[in-house]
Design an enzyme around this catalytic site. Sequence first.
Site, PDB file in Angstrom:
ATOM      1  N   SER A 265       0.802  -1.228   0.000  1.00  0.00           N
ATOM      2  CA  SER A 265       0.000   0.000   0.000  1.00  0.00           C
ATOM      3  C   SER A 265       0.832   1.273   0.000  1.00  0.00           C
ATOM      4  O   SER A 265       0.301   2.356  -0.248  1.00  0.00           O
ATOM      5  CB  SER A 265      -0.950   0.012   1.208  1.00  0.00           C
ATOM      6  OG  SER A 265      -0.219  -0.061   2.421  1.00  0.00           O
TER       7      SER A 265
ATOM      8  N   ARG B 147      -8.392   3.069   6.603  1.00  0.00           N
ATOM      9  CA  ARG B 147      -7.613   4.084   5.904  1.00  0.00           C
ATOM     10  C   ARG B 147      -7.716   5.387   6.690  1.00  0.00           C
ATOM     11  O   ARG B 147      -8.800   5.769   7.146  1.00  0.00           O
ATOM     12  CB  ARG B 147      -8.122   4.293   4.474  1.00  0.00           C
ATOM     13  CG  ARG B 147      -7.789   3.142   3.522  1.00  0.00           C
ATOM     14  CD  ARG B 147      -6.298   3.044   3.257  1.00  0.00           C
ATOM     15  NE  ARG B 147      -5.939   2.029   2.270  1.00  0.00           N
ATOM     16  CZ  ARG B 147      -5.555   0.803   2.557  1.00  0.00           C
ATOM     17  NH1 ARG B 147      -5.506   0.409   3.832  1.00  0.00           N
ATOM     18  NH2 ARG B 147      -5.218  -0.046   1.601  1.00  0.00           N
TER      19      ARG B 147
ATOM     20  N   TYR C 158      -0.519  -6.685   9.815  1.00  0.00           N
ATOM     21  CA  TYR C 158       0.843  -7.174   9.596  1.00  0.00           C
ATOM     22  C   TYR C 158       1.188  -8.483  10.301  1.00  0.00           C
ATOM     23  O   TYR C 158       2.272  -8.626  10.843  1.00  0.00           O
ATOM     24  CB  TYR C 158       1.842  -6.109  10.032  1.00  0.00           C
ATOM     25  CG  TYR C 158       2.268  -5.175   8.929  1.00  0.00           C
ATOM     26  CD1 TYR C 158       1.395  -4.819   7.909  1.00  0.00           C
ATOM     27  CD2 TYR C 158       3.537  -4.629   8.911  1.00  0.00           C
ATOM     28  CE1 TYR C 158       1.781  -3.950   6.915  1.00  0.00           C
ATOM     29  CE2 TYR C 158       3.935  -3.756   7.914  1.00  0.00           C
ATOM     30  CZ  TYR C 158       3.051  -3.421   6.917  1.00  0.00           C
ATOM     31  OH  TYR C 158       3.438  -2.566   5.930  1.00  0.00           O
TER      32      TYR C 158
ATOM     33  N   HIS D 138       0.192   1.819  11.083  1.00  0.00           N
ATOM     34  CA  HIS D 138      -0.459   1.139   9.956  1.00  0.00           C
ATOM     35  C   HIS D 138       0.037  -0.308   9.849  1.00  0.00           C
ATOM     36  O   HIS D 138       0.453  -0.756   8.778  1.00  0.00           O
ATOM     37  CB  HIS D 138      -0.198   1.898   8.643  1.00  0.00           C
ATOM     38  CG  HIS D 138      -1.178   1.563   7.555  1.00  0.00           C
ATOM     39  ND1 HIS D 138      -1.490   2.445   6.540  1.00  0.00           N
ATOM     40  CD2 HIS D 138      -1.906   0.445   7.311  1.00  0.00           C
ATOM     41  CE1 HIS D 138      -2.360   1.877   5.719  1.00  0.00           C
ATOM     42  NE2 HIS D 138      -2.634   0.669   6.174  1.00  0.00           N
TER      43      HIS D 138
ATOM     44  N   THR E  86     -13.791   0.233   6.303  1.00  0.00           N
ATOM     45  CA  THR E  86     -14.252   0.522   4.948  1.00  0.00           C
ATOM     46  C   THR E  86     -13.072   0.745   4.006  1.00  0.00           C
ATOM     47  O   THR E  86     -11.966   1.067   4.446  1.00  0.00           O
ATOM     48  CB  THR E  86     -15.113   1.795   4.932  1.00  0.00           C
ATOM     49  OG1 THR E  86     -14.261   2.925   5.189  1.00  0.00           O
ATOM     50  CG2 THR E  86     -16.209   1.751   5.980  1.00  0.00           C
TER      51      THR E  86
ATOM     52  N   GLU F  16      -0.226   9.976   5.930  1.00  0.00           N
ATOM     53  CA  GLU F  16       0.872   9.053   6.210  1.00  0.00           C
ATOM     54  C   GLU F  16       1.946   9.265   5.146  1.00  0.00           C
ATOM     55  O   GLU F  16       1.614   9.514   3.993  1.00  0.00           O
ATOM     56  CB  GLU F  16       0.395   7.595   6.168  1.00  0.00           C
ATOM     57  CG  GLU F  16      -0.500   7.198   7.310  1.00  0.00           C
ATOM     58  CD  GLU F  16      -0.952   5.736   7.210  1.00  0.00           C
ATOM     59  OE1 GLU F  16      -0.326   4.965   6.443  1.00  0.00           O
ATOM     60  OE2 GLU F  16      -1.917   5.374   7.874  1.00  0.00           O
TER      61      GLU F  16
ATOM     62  N   ASP G 182     -23.356  -0.749   6.417  1.00  0.00           N
ATOM     63  CA  ASP G 182     -22.675  -0.966   5.141  1.00  0.00           C
ATOM     64  C   ASP G 182     -23.636  -0.581   4.021  1.00  0.00           C
ATOM     65  O   ASP G 182     -24.326  -1.438   3.466  1.00  0.00           O
ATOM     66  CB  ASP G 182     -22.235  -2.429   5.006  1.00  0.00           C
ATOM     67  CG  ASP G 182     -21.225  -2.626   3.893  1.00  0.00           C
ATOM     68  OD1 ASP G 182     -21.470  -2.093   2.785  1.00  0.00           O
ATOM     69  OD2 ASP G 182     -20.196  -3.286   4.112  1.00  0.00           O
TER      70      ASP G 182
ATOM     71  N   THR H 224      -2.188  -6.510  -0.944  1.00  0.00           N
ATOM     72  CA  THR H 224      -3.022  -5.837   0.050  1.00  0.00           C
ATOM     73  C   THR H 224      -4.485  -6.041  -0.311  1.00  0.00           C
ATOM     74  O   THR H 224      -4.820  -6.297  -1.469  1.00  0.00           O
ATOM     75  CB  THR H 224      -2.736  -4.325   0.085  1.00  0.00           C
ATOM     76  OG1 THR H 224      -3.013  -3.765  -1.207  1.00  0.00           O
ATOM     77  CG2 THR H 224      -1.285  -4.051   0.446  1.00  0.00           C
TER      78      THR H 224
END
Length: 378
Positions: free
Chosen positions: A45, A208, A258, A254, A175, A237, A146, A66
């Site tokens: 990303s 995000r 991971y 972020h 989202t 970021e 949603d 991703t």
Amino acid sequence: MKILVDENMPYARELFSRLGEVQAVPGRPIPQAALDDADALMVRSVTQVNRDLLAGKNIRFVGTATAGTDHVDEDYLREAGVGFSAAPGCNAIAVVEYVFSALLMLAERDGFALTDRTVGIVGVGNVGSRLQARLEALGVRTLLCDPPRADRGDSGDFRTLDELVREADILTFHTPLFKEGPYKTLHLADEALIARLKPGAILINACRGPVVDNAALLARLEAGQPLSVVLDVWEPEPALNVELLKRVDIGTAHIAGYTLEGKARGTTQVFEAYSQFLGTPQQVALATLLPPPEFGRITLQGPLDQPTLKRLVHLVYDVRRDDAPLRRVAGMPGEFDKLRKNYQERREWSSLYVQCDDEAAAALLQKLGFNATHHPIR
């Protein structure tokens, strides 16, 4: 055939070398010279894939390891005839387990039971649906929002975002980032929404950064209105707002997705997609790539209560281990990306084998994703 891979994609060299020559490169930025004679590009990303990056190059396929794709200009790739694949759902389990780690830490600190709280889940895709299932397995009430799924007529009791803000004690966002259109999520949590959150509510963003208006969030926190905040993603970021970091309860770089398993899934998914693109489809068994877990076996006696679950969860992953390093380097150029590049290996709950003498505890742990069995302990 030359394949460029992000240097932080685990198992990329091992897998893609089956298809061609592999060169590992930094993801931010991709060296232009490396692109000159490359046929395929595999990113994460941190890499913006667009006309500026690829114009005049011979790249025929782009893969992103991703789930999200807002860093990729898919319209340009289609226009240029470049094949593309993402890795939907690859890190969904990791993000769910990050949220649980944070919630169990806050619950212990503030003295509440998760079963006494209502959790509003905004975005019920790969992450949100898994989070819902695990919370409900524990007996936690969930509310779902949603709009795209609701408009499609998907099954589920979907509520409006306003309903979630009114009723939920915990609001967690999962989202994609859409900057425009009928389902725009840019600043979905805007100044007005943040102002309406219940006193003492918990706000979590692990999707995000720009989904939450960071300036408006900082303003509420500076005003001293009670609100607990967990942020794994930031606006922008890597140059996050240091003042906001100082005021949130948990702040990480972020890294919610991971886990070693999540990263490996991302790599294997784009590898399989690229092999399919080349007409030589190959499949990879994830278990053949992963190393043995750190812990062999845990023995659990008696029923599973919240403190015990917290200990098991934090044995595998305690979110505080990622909060402290970010605070130490906040504001220092390049350090945000270094934390991600040099990220300590992290496993998923499935890597922990729990032997239970209580049948109900074993069944619940299995629903939560642990490798649990019922075996009376003598």
